[in-house]
Design an enzyme around this catalytic site. Structure first.
Site, short mmCIF file in Angstrom:
data_model
loop_
_atom_site.label_atom_id
_atom_site.label_comp_id
_atom_site.label_asym_id
_atom_site.label_seq_id
_atom_site.Cartn_x
_atom_site.Cartn_y
_atom_site.Cartn_z
N ARG A 134 0.82 -1.21 0.00
CA ARG A 134 0.00 0.00 0.00
C ARG A 134 0.86 1.26 0.00
NH1 ARG A 134 -3.56 -0.46 4.98
NH2 ARG A 134 -1.67 -1.42 5.72
N ASN B 176 -6.10 -2.88 2.02
CA ASN B 176 -6.09 -4.33 2.14
C ASN B 176 -7.51 -4.85 2.20
OD1 ASN B 176 -3.29 -4.55 2.26
ND2 ASN B 176 -3.22 -4.51 4.48
#
Length: 90
Positions: free
Chosen positions: A20, A38
């Site tokens: 990320r 996520n």
């Protein structure tokens, strides 16, 4: 400027490897807006919005990801959403 908006689902070893944060860094480098998060099933979801070439470049990068990632699949679809102002990790 032609703007594209794409939702991507990234599978493989993509959680716990800095995916990320690396995606946000690459998006900012390319001038792409959106978000990344996520998912409970182990995948990562990203929404990419920006100039067509920049979004395409980030989509290609998603197949590689950061050094510890092992991407096995990237699915993407065009979506219609209001304009986004920045890129964030959710």
């Amino acid at each position: 400027m032609v703007v594209a908006c794409v939702r991507c689902l990234i599978a493989g070893r993509v959680q716990g490897v800095g995916f990320r944060a690396s995606t946000r860094e690459k998006a900012m480098e390319l001038g792409v807006r959106g978000w990344v998060r996520n998912l409970p099933d182990g995948r990562v979801e990203a929404l990419l919005q920006g100039e067509v070439g920049a979004v395409g470049a980030l989509k290609e990068w998603l197949w590689q990801g950061p050094p510890l990632a092992q991407v096995t699949d990237v699915q993407s679809e065009m979506v219609e959403i209001p304009e986004i102002q920045m890129f964030e990790v959710r």
